[in-house]
Enzyme design. Structure first.
Site, mmCIF file in Angstrom:
data_model
loop_
_atom_site.group_PDB
_atom_site.id
_atom_site.type_symbol
_atom_site.label_atom_id
_atom_site.label_comp_id
_atom_site.label_asym_id
_atom_site.label_seq_id
_atom_site.Cartn_x
_atom_site.Cartn_y
_atom_site.Cartn_z
ATOM 1 N N GLU A 104 -4.661 -8.931 1.401
ATOM 2 C CA GLU A 104 -5.359 -8.580 2.648
ATOM 3 C C GLU A 104 -6.834 -8.684 2.374
ATOM 4 O O GLU A 104 -7.373 -7.934 1.555
ATOM 5 C CB GLU A 104 -5.007 -7.157 3.097
ATOM 6 C CG GLU A 104 -3.795 -7.115 3.954
ATOM 7 C CD GLU A 104 -3.363 -5.707 4.313
ATOM 8 O OE1 GLU A 104 -4.208 -4.888 4.692
ATOM 9 O OE2 GLU A 104 -2.149 -5.453 4.211
ATOM 10 N N GLU A 140 0.805 -1.230 0.000
ATOM 11 C CA GLU A 140 0.000 0.000 0.000
ATOM 12 C C GLU A 140 0.834 1.274 0.000
ATOM 13 O O GLU A 140 0.761 2.079 0.928
ATOM 14 C CB GLU A 140 -0.943 0.003 1.200
ATOM 15 C CG GLU A 140 -1.966 -1.106 1.148
ATOM 16 C CD GLU A 140 -3.099 -0.947 2.160
ATOM 17 O OE1 GLU A 140 -3.057 -0.016 2.968
ATOM 18 O OE2 GLU A 140 -4.020 -1.775 2.118
HETATM 19 C C1 GAL Z 1 -4.358 -2.120 5.408
HETATM 20 C C2 GAL Z 1 -2.907 -2.133 5.838
HETATM 21 C C3 GAL Z 1 -2.728 -2.967 7.082
HETATM 22 C C4 GAL Z 1 -3.752 -2.613 8.105
HETATM 23 C C5 GAL Z 1 -5.116 -2.858 7.530
HETATM 24 C C6 GAL Z 1 -6.256 -2.637 8.497
HETATM 25 O O1 GAL Z 1 -4.646 -1.026 4.626
HETATM 26 O O2 GAL Z 1 -2.102 -2.641 4.830
HETATM 27 O O3 GAL Z 1 -1.440 -2.810 7.607
HETATM 28 O O4 GAL Z 1 -3.589 -1.293 8.446
HETATM 29 O O5 GAL Z 1 -5.295 -2.000 6.430
HETATM 30 O O6 GAL Z 1 -7.476 -2.951 7.877
#
Ligand code: GAL
Length: 801
Positions: free
Chosen positions: A512, A437
């Protein structure tokens, strides 16, 4: 007098480190001294910035770097050590402090953000002439290191370790002193990162001609019944070489895990001038190797020996698994067999311990994830602890190994090189990630250029694997995605199919996914205590519920799979709340590793075993007479629900989903009867009485008296009939007998401000939703260790090791 010199001798013998014949790799964790410095007041920082520390070699008079400095008032401790977890929680209005879990570390806290460490040690005069190297596996962060007043260097990274050759600075007839100044006043992430020397330190010793650190790269091509194993070994010669020094022979071979030799490569002989290094490539043909799989993670040993005039002078060994990995557009193939990535993201902290985990905890956590059905682990967003990779290699867990920052400048390119060289022989590592990100650059030409540079570097260092990048971008191609071989999505699961339509040649992965926020055992949203219902119903705006992403991923081959955000709750990033919430709610398990309800959703569809789970608990989740939703998570074909014997109806279980009944609450017994593959399975939740006793559930029954081994003891409240009481909150005190210590307590409550570390003799923790956890570490003397848990009104419990 005689007694005195005897005591002195014994004392010296205990401290003296004698290197073994060829190479030694000694744990250097014991006997450190620690004190806080100061980021704003030089006199409180042991005069670090008052004196000219860098003007002369070998001394910095008047500072803690000076070997003569008296550190006897500093605290004695053994590593690993995370000072952040020891600090109280502080409520300040700062996004950075909040995201790091409200600990007094960072620019706002000059008095608790600089840590000094010192260690005194003595070497055997018999070892003068050998080379010595000090190896730090991880310090958070910005560490300056000196030995005997000589500056060794600065390691900015809080996640990658560093090795220093200290040979020229050592004494053999008096003590040596290492000094480390750790500056944690800057952050590297937006999550709890710990502070201090939180990973192992080693003292390595070898002779002048030796295999370099991370100097062996082993990889194999498997073809049918055979494997071609390639061993690339870098050797270096340092120090003074006698004229006409004899050549060195490099021998590489493979053994099984018991050390039986299976195959040997053709030895190579070389003459190396002092100050030079060279890499040799040897091929070893292996017949019918036992293959490393997730179910049978068998590890061979790759051994490299250096010989001079036939005499062994160095030897290193790696654990190595034979496996093939292919990432195609229609899936991951491990040893030719299709596999969907059922992954979790995790940060490195655990309840009670912060970032300083005993090795055993790495195995404990990986085992819990495997139990859930997970087969892959993303080291978000940094280089992992080597022992985490040991656990993944040993237990059969694939690893997506991630670089901290997407940057190709010298500092981060150097970190990437160190990461890849350190981990490229790891069997579990199946893919790299060059970043996460990076909103400033991921969608533009700068991002594309940086990613291109890193990919070229990767090709040189590890041609056996490829890389991804965790993008928070929907169906967007320009930028990093133009050059990254595996396109990954952070959330935005809705865009994966469109992206696949537009770029059918690029394999797609969810780096993620999910991010449901839940609090274990809590049934109602509570904005005061900052709790969320323990059910798959709430996700932040950028994320999704478990069922939303997994139903898409499960049903399309162009999804290689995905990584849940996250496996375990971690400190920091309280979402959607802030104070009093000090840790995240994203975990499928809480910070102790206790499952939340969503765990059973994933387990139902990720594991091929009977799963049948009812939620909520039945201790008045709502007042009597009110309606509540009962969820059943299961992989059965049909489920029938009964309340106090009354049939509430049968339902067919939709795949990759769950079942719900709206039920009028009355205390008693809620039972689910399910049929899976024609077999009946049952489970019950019952209204319990008040807590009456304590149950101690250790993760294993023995503790090895090596000063390192650890055990996790779960503490559970039971009612008078022996049923777990899911809403108990009693305070539990702990007493310990024998040579061991408690190193942390936790309960998974994301809003608890109770200390994780207590003073010896005063360890305690309240139960949260009926449970808490104690972690014990072994001492070095054998004999009984007994942990007792006491709480007024509850029957005391104890457990022995
Ligand atoms: C993402 C990020 C993670 C964490 C997550 C929480 O954007 O890469 O490290 O912050 O969101 O939902």
């Amino acid at each position: 007098m005689r007694l005195y010199s005897l005591i002195l001798f014994v004392f010296f013998a205990a401290l003296t480190i004698q290197a073994s014949a060829q190479r030694s790799h000694e744990l250097f964790d014991e006997g450190w001294r620690f004190a806080f410095g100061h980021a704003a007041l030089p006199e409180k920082d042991f005069s670090y910035s008052l004196r000219t520390v860098y003007s002369k070699s070998g001394g910095a008079t008047g500072t803690a770097i000076d070997p003569a400095f008296n550190d006897s008032s500093w605290r004695k401790l053994d590593l690993p050590h995370d000072w952040a977890v020891e600090l109280p929680f502080v409520q300040v209005d700062s996004k950075e402090v909040e995201s790091h879990g409200y600990k007094a570390v960072g620019g706002l806290f000059p008095a608790t953000s600089i840590g000094w460490y010192r260690k005194h040690f003595v070497l055997s005069p018999a070892d003068s002439g050998r080379r010595f190297e000090i190896q730090f596996d991880g310090i958070f962060r910005d560490a300056q290191v000196w030995i005997n007043g000589f500056y060794l260097g600065n390691n900015k990274s809080g996640y990658l370790g560093v090795n220093y050759d200290v040979t020229d600075f050592l004494f053999f007839h008096k003590e040596n002193i290492i000094t480390v100044r750790v500056d944690a006043s800057q952050y590297e992430g937006w999550f709890y990162e710990g502070a201090g020397i939180y990973r192992h330190v080693w003292l390595n010793s070898f002779v002048n001609a030796h295999i370099t650190t991370d100097g062996i790269f082993a990889h194999a091509e498997i073809a049918g019944e055979r494997a071609a194993l390639t061993v690339e070994t870098t050797i270096a010669t340092e120090g003074v070489q006698a004229a006409g020094d004899s050549p060195v022979e490099v021998v590489a071979y493979l053994t099984d895990r018991d050390g039986r030799k299976l195959a040997t490569g053709k030895p190579v002989t070389t003459s190396l001038r002092s100050g030079n290094s060279r890499t040799f490539i040897q091929q070893i043909n292996v017949k019918q190797p036992r293959i490393w799989t997730l179910e049978d993670p068998y590890l061979h040993r790759v051994v490299v020996e250096l010989k001079k005039n036939g005499k062994l002078i160095d030897r290193q060994q790696l654990r190595f698994g034979f496996r093939s990995i292919e990432l195609r557009t229609n899936g991951v193939y491990l040893n030719g067999k299709h596999l969907k990535i059922l992954g979790t993201n995790n940060h490195q902290d655990h309840a009670g311990l912060g970032a300083a985990l005993p090795d055993y905890l790495q195995y404990y956590r990986i085992q819990l994830l495997k139990e859930m059905g997970s087969n892959a682990f993303r080291t978000s967003h940094n280089a992992p602890t080597p022992e985490l990779l040991d656990a993944c290699d040993s237990l059969g867990m694939l690893v997506l190994d991630e670089q901290r920052l997407l940057n190709s400048g010298p500092e981060y390119l150097g970190q990437f090189e160190r990461l890849v060289k350190r981990d490229r022989s790891r069997t579990s590592v199946f893919l790299w990630s060059i970043g996460n990100e990076e909103g400033f650059i991921q969608g533009n030409s700068t991002g594309r250029l940086i990613a291109g540079t890193l990919m070229r570097k990767l090709k040189q260092l590890d041609p056996t694997r490829t890389s991804t990048y965790a993008a928070d971008m929907a169906n967007v191609y320009p930028g990093v995605n133009e050059v990254i071989p595996i396109r990954s999505f952070n959330y935005r699961q809705f865009a994966v199919a469109d992206y696949h339509r537009d770029h059918p040649q690029q394999p797609l992965l969810g780096t993620e996914m999910g991010s449901t926020v839940t609090t274990r055992g809590i049934w109602k949203k509570d904005t005061v205590r900052a709790y969320l219902p323990d059910q798959d119903i709430t996700a932040p705006w950028w994320a999704s519920r478990a069922e939303e992403w997994w139903q898409l991923a499960a049903n399309a081959d162009f999804w290689l799979g995905g990584f849940i955000w996250t496996g375990f709750d971690y400190r920091g990033e309280p979402t959607p709340y802030s104070w009093p919430n000090i840790s995240s709610h994203f975990g499928v398990m809480d910070a102790c590793g206790f499952p939340k309800n969503i765990y059973y959703y994933y387990q139902s569809w990720w594991r091929n075993k009977d799963v049948l789970h009812i939620s909520p608990h039945w201790n008045e989740p709502v007042p009597v007479g009110e309606q509540t939703e009962v969820w059943v998570n299961s992989n059965a074909d049909t489920v029938t629900l009964f309340l106090n014997g009354k049939n509430l109806g049968s339902k067919a279980m939709p795949r990759n989903s769950h079942l719900r009944w709206t039920v009028q609450y009355e205390p008693g017994k809620l039972e689910a009867v399910a049929v899976r593959h024609g077999r009946e399975i049952r489970t019950v939740v019952e209204t319990t009485g008040a807590a009456a006793a304590i149950l101690l559930k250790p993760s294993k029954t023995t503790l090895t008296a090596d000063g390192k081994d650890a055990v996790v003891v779960n503490v559970i409240a039971l009612d008078s009939q022996g049923r777990e009481v899911p809403d108990a909150g009693n305070m539990i005190r702990f007493a310990l007998e024998g040579d061991a210590k408690i190193i942390g307590v936790g309960n998974g409550d994301p809003s608890s401000h109770e200390p994780d570390h207590c003073v010896p003799g005063a360890w305690q923790r309240s139960l949260f939703s009926g449970k808490c956890q104690v972690i014990l570490q072994a001492g070095k003397t054998t004999g009984k260790v007994k942990l007792t848990a006491i709480s007024p009104g509850l029957t005391t419990a104890s457990v022995e090791f």
